[in-house]
Design a protein around this motif. Structure first.
Motif, PDB file in Angstrom:
ATOM      1  N   ALA A   1     -15.232  11.266 -18.123  1.00  0.00           N
ATOM      2  CA  ALA A   1     -14.683  10.483 -17.015  1.00  0.00           C
ATOM      3  C   ALA A   1     -13.367  11.034 -16.496  1.00  0.00           C
ATOM      4  N   HIS A   2     -12.529  11.516 -17.404  1.00  0.00           N
ATOM      5  CA  HIS A   2     -11.191  11.939 -17.013  1.00  0.00           C
ATOM      6  C   HIS A   2     -11.077  13.447 -16.845  1.00  0.00           C
ATOM      7  N   HIS A   3     -12.215  14.119 -16.803  1.00  0.00           N
ATOM      8  CA  HIS A   3     -12.208  15.557 -16.558  1.00  0.00           C
ATOM      9  C   HIS A   3     -12.066  15.806 -15.057  1.00  0.00           C
ATOM     10  N   PRO A   4     -11.187  16.728 -14.635  1.00  0.00           N
ATOM     11  CA  PRO A   4     -11.058  17.021 -13.205  1.00  0.00           C
ATOM     12  C   PRO A   4     -12.392  17.457 -12.604  1.00  0.00           C
ATOM     13  N   TRP A   5     -12.705  16.924 -11.423  1.00  0.00           N
ATOM     14  CA  TRP A   5     -13.986  17.237 -10.787  1.00  0.00           C
ATOM     15  C   TRP A   5     -13.800  17.796  -9.379  1.00  0.00           C
ATOM     16  N   LYS A   6     -13.193  17.009  -8.480  1.00  0.00           N
ATOM     17  CA  LYS A   6     -13.020  17.439  -7.096  1.00  0.00           C
ATOM     18  C   LYS A   6     -11.633  17.025  -6.596  1.00  0.00           C
ATOM     19  N   ASP A   7     -10.999  17.902  -5.797  1.00  0.00           N
ATOM     20  CA  ASP A   7      -9.734  17.573  -5.134  1.00  0.00           C
ATOM     21  C   ASP A   7      -8.691  17.048  -6.117  1.00  0.00           C
ATOM     22  N   ASN A   8      -8.642  17.663  -7.305  1.00  0.00           N
ATOM     23  CA  ASN A   8      -7.688  17.268  -8.340  1.00  0.00           C
ATOM     24  C   ASN A   8      -7.878  15.822  -8.799  1.00  0.00           C
ATOM     25  N   LYS A   9      -9.061  15.279  -8.585  1.00  0.00           N
ATOM     26  CA  LYS A   9      -9.388  13.935  -9.059  1.00  0.00           C
ATOM     27  C   LYS A   9     -10.529  14.023 -10.069  1.00  0.00           C
ATOM     28  N   THR A  10     -10.696  12.959 -10.844  1.00  0.00           N
ATOM     29  CA  THR A  10     -11.662  12.958 -11.933  1.00  0.00           C
ATOM     30  C   THR A  10     -12.994  12.349 -11.498  1.00  0.00           C
ATOM     31  N   TYR A  11     -13.999  12.506 -12.348  1.00  0.00           N
ATOM     32  CA  TYR A  11     -15.285  11.857 -12.116  1.00  0.00           C
ATOM     33  C   TYR A  11     -15.099  10.352 -11.889  1.00  0.00           C
TER      34      TYR A  11
ATOM     35  N   ARG B   1     -22.026   6.327   0.483  1.00  0.00           N
ATOM     36  CA  ARG B   1     -21.390   7.565   0.023  1.00  0.00           C
ATOM     37  C   ARG B   1     -21.278   7.593  -1.491  1.00  0.00           C
ATOM     38  N   TRP B   2     -21.029   6.420  -2.088  1.00  0.00           N
ATOM     39  CA  TRP B   2     -20.930   6.347  -3.555  1.00  0.00           C
ATOM     40  C   TRP B   2     -22.233   6.811  -4.196  1.00  0.00           C
ATOM     41  N   ASN B   3     -23.360   6.414  -3.632  1.00  0.00           N
ATOM     42  CA  ASN B   3     -24.657   6.854  -4.145  1.00  0.00           C
ATOM     43  C   ASN B   3     -24.801   8.365  -4.058  1.00  0.00           C
ATOM     44  N   LYS B   4     -24.344   8.961  -2.956  1.00  0.00           N
ATOM     45  CA  LYS B   4     -24.414  10.410  -2.825  1.00  0.00           C
ATOM     46  C   LYS B   4     -23.523  11.096  -3.858  1.00  0.00           C
ATOM     47  N   LEU B   5     -22.380  10.486  -4.153  1.00  0.00           N
ATOM     48  CA  LEU B   5     -21.489  11.050  -5.168  1.00  0.00           C
ATOM     49  C   LEU B   5     -22.130  10.969  -6.556  1.00  0.00           C
ATOM     50  N   VAL B   6     -22.808   9.863  -6.849  1.00  0.00           N
ATOM     51  CA  VAL B   6     -23.510   9.750  -8.126  1.00  0.00           C
ATOM     52  C   VAL B   6     -24.592  10.819  -8.224  1.00  0.00           C
ATOM     53  N   ALA B   7     -25.289  11.080  -7.122  1.00  0.00           N
ATOM     54  CA  ALA B   7     -26.305  12.133  -7.124  1.00  0.00           C
ATOM     55  C   ALA B   7     -25.681  13.487  -7.451  1.00  0.00           C
ATOM     56  N   LYS B   8     -24.488  13.730  -6.933  1.00  0.00           N
ATOM     57  CA  LYS B   8     -23.795  14.980  -7.235  1.00  0.00           C
ATOM     58  C   LYS B   8     -23.385  15.041  -8.703  1.00  0.00           C
ATOM     59  N   VAL B   9     -22.968  13.898  -9.257  1.00  0.00           N
ATOM     60  CA  VAL B   9     -22.623  13.853 -10.682  1.00  0.00           C
ATOM     61  C   VAL B   9     -23.855  14.162 -11.531  1.00  0.00           C
ATOM     62  N   ILE B  10     -25.005  13.614 -11.163  1.00  0.00           N
ATOM     63  CA  ILE B  10     -26.241  13.899 -11.888  1.00  0.00           C
ATOM     64  C   ILE B  10     -26.515  15.402 -11.876  1.00  0.00           C
ATOM     65  N   ALA B  11     -26.381  16.012 -10.697  1.00  0.00           N
ATOM     66  CA  ALA B  11     -26.622  17.450 -10.594  1.00  0.00           C
ATOM     67  C   ALA B  11     -25.605  18.245 -11.405  1.00  0.00           C
ATOM     68  N   GLN B  12     -24.339  17.834 -11.353  1.00  0.00           N
ATOM     69  CA  GLN B  12     -23.289  18.556 -12.058  1.00  0.00           C
ATOM     70  C   GLN B  12     -23.475  18.468 -13.573  1.00  0.00           C
ATOM     71  N   THR B  13     -23.791  17.281 -14.072  1.00  0.00           N
ATOM     72  CA  THR B  13     -23.962  17.130 -15.519  1.00  0.00           C
ATOM     73  C   THR B  13     -25.206  17.848 -16.011  1.00  0.00           C
ATOM     74  N   GLN B  14     -26.256  17.905 -15.176  1.00  0.00           N
ATOM     75  CA  GLN B  14     -27.451  18.630 -15.591  1.00  0.00           C
ATOM     76  C   GLN B  14     -27.158  20.120 -15.719  1.00  0.00           C
ATOM     77  N   ALA B  15     -26.366  20.647 -14.773  1.00  0.00           N
ATOM     78  CA  ALA B  15     -25.991  22.053 -14.845  1.00  0.00           C
ATOM     79  C   ALA B  15     -25.066  22.325 -16.021  1.00  0.00           C
ATOM     80  N   LEU B  16     -24.244  21.334 -16.386  1.00  0.00           N
ATOM     81  CA  LEU B  16     -23.275  21.507 -17.462  1.00  0.00           C
ATOM     82  C   LEU B  16     -23.901  21.373 -18.846  1.00  0.00           C
ATOM     83  N   PHE B  17     -24.745  20.354 -19.032  1.00  0.00           N
ATOM     84  CA  PHE B  17     -25.279  20.042 -20.360  1.00  0.00           C
ATOM     85  C   PHE B  17     -26.748  20.430 -20.535  1.00  0.00           C
TER      86      PHE B  17
END
Length: 291
Positions: free
Chosen positions: A206-216, A232-248
């Motif tokens: 949650a507190h890891h930097p993600w975009k624009d010096n802000k966290t997830y 827009r929040w839903n689109k951001l969650v979709a991006k988090v899903i994609a980011q975590t899949q690429a990460l883990f």
């Protein structure tokens, strides 16, 4: 193979296998979320219905008092050794300026309405080590190095275990196979990672930097939902899903928390919504080494 992630056409690479084991709890497989295409303005996914409590006479002992401390609400329920609820879930709003004293006062009052139990499991929204809370970003600074486990044990004279709330949510949701990530969308964003049912402790995505010096958490926690709005929040969650899949490279992603009900994006095959009760039912798993 690649799978669809959202209505905007974004994609997530399909899961990879073969991760090594690291830190086991194998929960029963739950149904996949239901999708409603008839009214896309409503949430497209629904968590499975909560289980009906069993009578204390039929409950398998020991009985665990499961507590979920959140930035928005405090929840409590008694669960038997088979993972079946024995009581209805109690919920109260988290008090303003939720210091340990205020939160404990409310927990003590809720406990009087819950009946008997043999032990206690507590999910806490922050880092927990050796029963001490090292801080909670969405609660109060007074939680820094607070002996929560010892305090409850002395008050209720029962064995107590305390763990991160997302870890407990994950324990109640995972299937115990492959790499599984649990994200909780609530006041903040919780996270826990499992490999073949074994917890990899210490993850604070949650507190890891993600975009624009802000966290997830700044984007998909409650602040993000209020700031950006549902679409827009839903689109951001979709991006988090994609980011975590690429990460883990997870095999399964379980999404819980109070704000999961606001999700309207189409979820990939290996992503599902899990009920809030998992944050309580998973408390039984904290005692699996003794059961």
């Amino acid at each position: 193979m690649r799978v669809q992630c959202g209505r905007d056409g974004r994609r997530v690479a399909d899961v990879l296998r073969g991760w090594p084991s690291c830190v086991s709890y194998n929960a029963a497989v739950m149904t996949k979320p239901r999708t409603s295409a008839a009214k896309p303005s409503r949430p497209a996914h629904a968590a499975p219905a909560a289980a009906t409590p069993v009578s204390r006479a039929k409950a398998v002992r020991p009985l665990t008092l499961c507590i979920d401390i959140g930035g928005t609400g405090l929840k409590m329920m008694v669960v038997d050794a088979a993972g079946k609820p024995v009581t209805e879930r109690l919920r109260e709003l988290t008090p303003p300026k939720p210091s340990p004293e205020k939160v404990l006062e409310l927990l003590y009052a809720m406990r009087e309405r819950i009946g008997s139990f043999d032990r206690v499991s507590v999910g806490f929204p922050g880092v927990v080590k050796h029963g001490h809370t090292l801080g909670a970003f969405n609660l109060d600074p007074a939680w820094t190095d607070f002996a929560l486990q010892q305090t409850l044990r002395q008050k209720w004279r029962k064995p107590v275990r305390v763990a991160n709330d997302a870890a407990i949510q994950g324990l109640g949701a995972i299937r115990g196979k492959g790499v599984e990530l649990c994200l909780t969308l609530g006041t903040g964003m919780g996270s826990s990672l499992f490999v073949d049912g074994r917890l990899c402790p210490g993850l604070e995505l949650a507190h890891h930097p993600w975009k624009d010096n802000k966290t997830y958490e700044d984007f998909v926690g409650r602040r993000g939902l209020l700031k950006f709005g549902h679409k827009r929040w839903n689109k951001l969650v979709a991006k988090v899903i994609a980011q975590t899949q690429a990460l883990f490279n997870w095999d399964s992603l379980h999404i819980g928390g109070g704000n999961a009900k606001h999700l309207t994006i189409e979820l990939p095959e290996h992503v599902r919504i899990v009920p809030n009760e998992d944050g309580l039912l998973g408390g039984v798993a904290l005692w699996r080494d003794l059961d």
